[in-house]
Motif scaffolding. Structure first.
Motif, PDB file in Angstrom:
ATOM      1  N   THR A  70       0.763  -1.306  -0.164  1.00  0.00           N
ATOM      2  CA  THR A  70      -0.040  -0.012  -0.140  1.00  0.00           C
ATOM      3  C   THR A  70       0.922   1.207  -0.133  1.00  0.00           C
ATOM      4  OG1 THR A  70      -0.204  -0.096   2.446  1.00  0.00           O
ATOM      5  CG2 THR A  70      -2.068  -1.381   1.242  1.00  0.00           C
ATOM      6  N   MET A  71       2.212   1.143   0.186  1.00  0.00           N
ATOM      7  CA  MET A  71       3.289   2.428   0.011  1.00  0.00           C
ATOM      8  C   MET A  71       3.224   2.787  -1.452  1.00  0.00           C
ATOM      9  SD  MET A  71       5.543   1.215   2.858  1.00  0.00           S
ATOM     10  CE  MET A  71       5.212   0.668   4.756  1.00  0.00           C
ATOM     11  N   PRO A  72       3.953   4.037  -1.303  1.00  0.00           N
ATOM     12  CA  PRO A  72       4.081   4.577  -2.787  1.00  0.00           C
ATOM     13  C   PRO A  72       5.196   3.625  -3.460  1.00  0.00           C
ATOM     14  CG  PRO A  72       4.044   6.294  -1.213  1.00  0.00           C
ATOM     15  CD  PRO A  72       3.854   5.065  -0.339  1.00  0.00           C
ATOM     16  N   SER A  73       5.438   3.565  -4.498  1.00  0.00           N
ATOM     17  CA  SER A  73       6.143   2.704  -5.253  1.00  0.00           C
ATOM     18  C   SER A  73       7.830   2.935  -4.722  1.00  0.00           C
ATOM     19  CB  SER A  73       5.998   2.979  -6.862  1.00  0.00           C
ATOM     20  OG  SER A  73       6.291   3.910  -7.495  1.00  0.00           O
ATOM     21  N   ALA A  74       8.022   4.317  -4.795  1.00  0.00           N
ATOM     22  CA  ALA A  74       9.361   4.796  -4.516  1.00  0.00           C
ATOM     23  C   ALA A  74       9.842   4.254  -3.113  1.00  0.00           C
ATOM     24  CB  ALA A  74       9.555   6.157  -4.394  1.00  0.00           C
ATOM     25  N   LEU A  75       8.779   3.916  -2.162  1.00  0.00           N
ATOM     26  CA  LEU A  75       9.338   3.430  -0.827  1.00  0.00           C
ATOM     27  C   LEU A  75       9.089   2.018  -0.810  1.00  0.00           C
ATOM     28  CD1 LEU A  75       7.466   6.270   1.383  1.00  0.00           C
ATOM     29  CD2 LEU A  75      10.119   6.218   0.670  1.00  0.00           C
ATOM     30  N   ARG A  76       8.385   1.412  -1.635  1.00  0.00           N
ATOM     31  CA  ARG A  76       8.031   0.030  -1.597  1.00  0.00           C
ATOM     32  C   ARG A  76       9.339  -0.982  -1.150  1.00  0.00           C
ATOM     33  NH1 ARG A  76       4.149  -1.446  -5.645  1.00  0.00           N
ATOM     34  NH2 ARG A  76       3.075   0.143  -4.818  1.00  0.00           N
ATOM     35  N   PRO A  77      10.387  -0.816  -2.137  1.00  0.00           N
ATOM     36  CA  PRO A  77      11.732  -1.469  -1.813  1.00  0.00           C
ATOM     37  C   PRO A  77      12.263  -1.159  -0.746  1.00  0.00           C
ATOM     38  CG  PRO A  77      11.586  -0.479  -4.037  1.00  0.00           C
ATOM     39  CD  PRO A  77      10.343   0.035  -3.421  1.00  0.00           C
ATOM     40  N   LEU A  78      12.258  -0.077   0.054  1.00  0.00           N
ATOM     41  CA  LEU A  78      12.988   0.301   1.146  1.00  0.00           C
ATOM     42  C   LEU A  78      12.180  -0.541   2.388  1.00  0.00           C
ATOM     43  CD1 LEU A  78      15.080   1.887   2.595  1.00  0.00           C
ATOM     44  CD2 LEU A  78      13.368   3.750   2.664  1.00  0.00           C
ATOM     45  N   ALA A  79      10.882  -0.606   2.287  1.00  0.00           N
ATOM     46  CA  ALA A  79      10.098  -0.991   3.242  1.00  0.00           C
ATOM     47  C   ALA A  79      10.332  -2.687   3.112  1.00  0.00           C
ATOM     48  CB  ALA A  79       8.641  -0.788   3.022  1.00  0.00           C
ATOM     49  N   GLU A  80      10.494  -3.264   1.919  1.00  0.00           N
ATOM     50  CA  GLU A  80      10.558  -4.632   1.672  1.00  0.00           C
ATOM     51  C   GLU A  80      11.747  -5.109   2.280  1.00  0.00           C
ATOM     52  OE1 GLU A  80       9.789  -5.445  -2.463  1.00  0.00           O
ATOM     53  OE2 GLU A  80       7.370  -5.363  -1.864  1.00  0.00           O
ATOM     54  N   TRP A  81      12.944  -4.431   2.102  1.00  0.00           N
ATOM     55  CA  TRP A  81      14.291  -4.776   2.507  1.00  0.00           C
ATOM     56  C   TRP A  81      14.865  -4.256   3.680  1.00  0.00           C
ATOM     57  CZ3 TRP A  81      17.199  -8.388   0.347  1.00  0.00           C
ATOM     58  CH2 TRP A  81      16.853  -8.858  -0.769  1.00  0.00           C
ATOM     59  N   ASN A  82      13.979  -3.427   4.541  1.00  0.00           N
ATOM     60  CA  ASN A  82      14.164  -2.941   5.754  1.00  0.00           C
ATOM     61  C   ASN A  82      14.413  -4.169   6.737  1.00  0.00           C
ATOM     62  OD1 ASN A  82      14.116  -1.690   8.253  1.00  0.00           O
ATOM     63  ND2 ASN A  82      12.543  -0.468   7.704  1.00  0.00           N
ATOM     64  N   PRO A  83      15.596  -4.232   7.595  1.00  0.00           N
ATOM     65  CA  PRO A  83      15.761  -5.308   8.422  1.00  0.00           C
ATOM     66  C   PRO A  83      14.674  -5.393   9.493  1.00  0.00           C
ATOM     67  CG  PRO A  83      17.786  -3.865   8.141  1.00  0.00           C
ATOM     68  CD  PRO A  83      16.776  -3.100   7.611  1.00  0.00           C
ATOM     69  N   VAL A  84      13.854  -4.351   9.629  1.00  0.00           N
ATOM     70  CA  VAL A  84      12.915  -4.635  10.549  1.00  0.00           C
ATOM     71  C   VAL A  84      11.908  -5.413  10.006  1.00  0.00           C
ATOM     72  CG1 VAL A  84      11.153  -3.169  11.875  1.00  0.00           C
ATOM     73  CG2 VAL A  84      13.537  -2.324  11.845  1.00  0.00           C
ATOM     74  N   THR A  85      11.474  -5.062   8.698  1.00  0.00           N
ATOM     75  CA  THR A  85      10.439  -6.031   8.031  1.00  0.00           C
ATOM     76  C   THR A  85      10.905  -7.696   8.264  1.00  0.00           C
ATOM     77  OG1 THR A  85      10.070  -4.195   6.688  1.00  0.00           O
ATOM     78  CG2 THR A  85       9.406  -6.442   5.718  1.00  0.00           C
ATOM     79  N   ALA A  86      12.256  -7.749   7.921  1.00  0.00           N
ATOM     80  CA  ALA A  86      12.766  -9.162   7.736  1.00  0.00           C
ATOM     81  C   ALA A  86      12.399  -9.851   9.454  1.00  0.00           C
ATOM     82  CB  ALA A  86      14.174  -9.398   7.353  1.00  0.00           C
ATOM     83  N   VAL A  87      12.651  -9.016  10.461  1.00  0.00           N
ATOM     84  CA  VAL A  87      12.377  -9.746  11.615  1.00  0.00           C
ATOM     85  C   VAL A  87      10.980  -9.777  11.883  1.00  0.00           C
ATOM     86  CG1 VAL A  87      12.868  -9.117  14.239  1.00  0.00           C
ATOM     87  CG2 VAL A  87      14.587  -8.460  12.538  1.00  0.00           C
ATOM     88  N   ILE A  88      10.220  -8.818  11.361  1.00  0.00           N
ATOM     89  CA  ILE A  88       8.571  -8.979  11.828  1.00  0.00           C
ATOM     90  C   ILE A  88       8.149 -10.059  10.946  1.00  0.00           C
ATOM     91  CG2 ILE A  88       6.434  -8.057  11.235  1.00  0.00           C
ATOM     92  CD1 ILE A  88       8.200  -5.168  11.979  1.00  0.00           C
ATOM     93  N   ALA A  89       8.641 -10.073   9.673  1.00  0.00           N
ATOM     94  CA  ALA A  89       8.086 -11.156   8.915  1.00  0.00           C
ATOM     95  C   ALA A  89       8.241 -12.541   9.458  1.00  0.00           C
ATOM     96  CB  ALA A  89       8.456 -11.042   7.611  1.00  0.00           C
ATOM     97  N   SER A  90       9.556 -12.860  10.000  1.00  0.00           N
ATOM     98  CA  SER A  90       9.962 -14.010  10.568  1.00  0.00           C
ATOM     99  C   SER A  90       9.115 -14.181  11.693  1.00  0.00           C
ATOM    100  CB  SER A  90      11.423 -14.160  11.024  1.00  0.00           C
ATOM    101  OG  SER A  90      12.196 -13.853   9.509  1.00  0.00           O
ATOM    102  N   CYS A  91       8.752 -13.441  12.624  1.00  0.00           N
ATOM    103  CA  CYS A  91       8.089 -13.636  13.740  1.00  0.00           C
ATOM    104  C   CYS A  91       6.595 -14.065  13.499  1.00  0.00           C
ATOM    105  CB  CYS A  91       8.054 -12.429  14.572  1.00  0.00           C
ATOM    106  SG  CYS A  91       9.916 -12.206  15.548  1.00  0.00           S
ATOM    107  N   ARG A  92       6.140 -13.324  12.404  1.00  0.00           N
ATOM    108  CA  ARG A  92       4.660 -13.856  12.144  1.00  0.00           C
ATOM    109  C   ARG A  92       4.504 -15.022  11.395  1.00  0.00           C
ATOM    110  NH1 ARG A  92       3.879  -7.928   9.044  1.00  0.00           N
ATOM    111  NH2 ARG A  92       2.993  -6.646  10.898  1.00  0.00           N
ATOM    112  N   ASP A  93       5.726 -15.494  10.783  1.00  0.00           N
ATOM    113  CA  ASP A  93       5.682 -16.966  10.201  1.00  0.00           C
ATOM    114  C   ASP A  93       5.692 -17.877  11.241  1.00  0.00           C
ATOM    115  OD1 ASP A  93       5.956 -18.954   7.968  1.00  0.00           O
ATOM    116  OD2 ASP A  93       7.887 -19.083   8.654  1.00  0.00           O
ATOM    117  N   LEU A  94       6.739 -17.640  12.446  1.00  0.00           N
ATOM    118  CA  LEU A  94       6.816 -18.507  13.539  1.00  0.00           C
ATOM    119  C   LEU A  94       5.591 -18.587  14.325  1.00  0.00           C
ATOM    120  CD1 LEU A  94      10.612 -17.702  14.603  1.00  0.00           C
ATOM    121  CD2 LEU A  94       9.843 -19.619  13.447  1.00  0.00           C
ATOM    122  N   TRP A  95       4.879 -17.342  14.316  1.00  0.00           N
ATOM    123  CA  TRP A  95       3.753 -17.414  15.110  1.00  0.00           C
ATOM    124  C   TRP A  95       2.464 -17.772  14.370  1.00  0.00           C
ATOM    125  CZ3 TRP A  95       5.328 -11.953  17.575  1.00  0.00           C
ATOM    126  CH2 TRP A  95       6.426 -12.470  18.079  1.00  0.00           C
ATOM    127  N   GLY A  96       2.210 -17.965  13.279  1.00  0.00           N
ATOM    128  CA  GLY A  96       1.137 -18.194  12.535  1.00  0.00           C
ATOM    129  C   GLY A  96       0.258 -17.045  12.268  1.00  0.00           C
TER     130      GLY A  96
END
Length: 297
Positions: free
Chosen positions: A229-255
């Protein structure tokens, strides 16, 4: 008649090692072996105890560690739970909980940086300079004490999440693995705070930069909103943000529900978080210890 006993000769090997350690700034543990490690742990424990006593007498800077995630969970997860809809569906409280938990680590950066900067400005380091202690024990003690406080903040965030309706759906071991990942993230962020203190050195400047880390980085990730839902210029930054990687890993571990992504960072979050956290931790630790020894010499 007075007999003069010969003075014992110094061990040349030991003298050489001590001289090299003093000249290069190498910690004493490099030449002292196991005894040096025990000494380092003792000295680190002393700094840790001092830091905890100071936080108990003046807990103001530590309140933000709990306050920021709590506000995020209550303001976004509870008040707007029916107003914000995920692209893939799912309970928004379960979606936002991982972001609030990770925000605990980001909230630890500021207090650690301010505390160490105040110690350096207030003459504590000058007093330690005259004592035969390993100077690495000072940042090690600071980070150990702040990690304990951070774990308390994480525990409070978990309780708030449970009250608001967050649940893990994958069993005890994956759930604990997710919290262990956040604990590692918190400790890595503490060394980022140490590096920030040794780089900026000004409490006023640190107080300006720290809120940027706590507020902006989560919103430039998948903590509260989907990167889709973010602007196209910010979307790659959000996807490769280390915070996003930690959050995605936790959501996957918690279902818990997560945002779908076709990129490498979205499909392999554990790989991304392993690499990024290792780089952040090693870089911040090595550079911080080197700068701290330089600043105290």
């Amino acid at each position: 008649m007075t007999t003069t006993l010969p003075r014992p000769e110094a061990d040349p090997d030991k003298t050489d090692k001590t001289a090299v350690a003093a000249a290069t700034g190498t910690p004493r543990i490099a030449a002292a072996g196991p005894a040096g490690w025990r000494t380092l742990l003792t000295e680190t424990g002393a700094v840790l105890g001092r830091r905890l006593r100071r936080m108990r007498r003046a807990p103001g800077r530590s309140i933000g560690i709990v306050l920021n995630p709590m506000l995020s969970l209550i303001m976004l997860g509870y008040l707007f739970r029916y107003s914000i809809h995920l692209p893939q569906g799912g309970d928004y409280v379960e979606y936002v909980f991982a972001g609030g938990a990770v925000q605990v680590g980001l909230a630890c950066v500021g207090p650690t940086a301010v505390s160490l900067a105040l110690d350096m400005q207030g003459g504590l380091v000058d007093r330690f300079r005259s004592l035969p202690i390993n100077r690495a024990s000072i940042p090690l003690g600071h980070t150990a004490a702040d990690w304990i406080v951070g774990m308390g903040g994480l525990g409070t965030t978990i309780l708030i999440g449970l009250v608001l309706g967050w649940r893990s759906h994958t069993g005890i071991l994956p759930t604990l693995a997710g919290f262990a990942l956040i604990a590692v993230f918190i400790y890595a962020m503490l060394w980022l705070g140490v590096l920030l203190a040794l780089t900026l050195r000004s409490v006023e400047t640190i107080s300006v930069v720290a809120p940027f880390i706590v507020v902006v980085l989560p919103f430039l990730s998948s903590a509260f909103l989907s990167p889709q839902t973010m602007p196209s210029a910010l979307r790659p930054l959000a996807e490769w943000n280390p915070v996003t990687a930690v959050i995605a890993s936790c959501r996957d571990l918690w279902g818990n529900p997560d945002t779908p992504s076709s990129g490498f960072a979205g499909t392999h979050p554990l790989v991304v978080v392993s690499v990024t956290l290792t780089v952040i931790f090693v870089t911040c630790t090595v550079v911080s210890l080197r700068r701290f020894r330089t600043a105290t010499n």
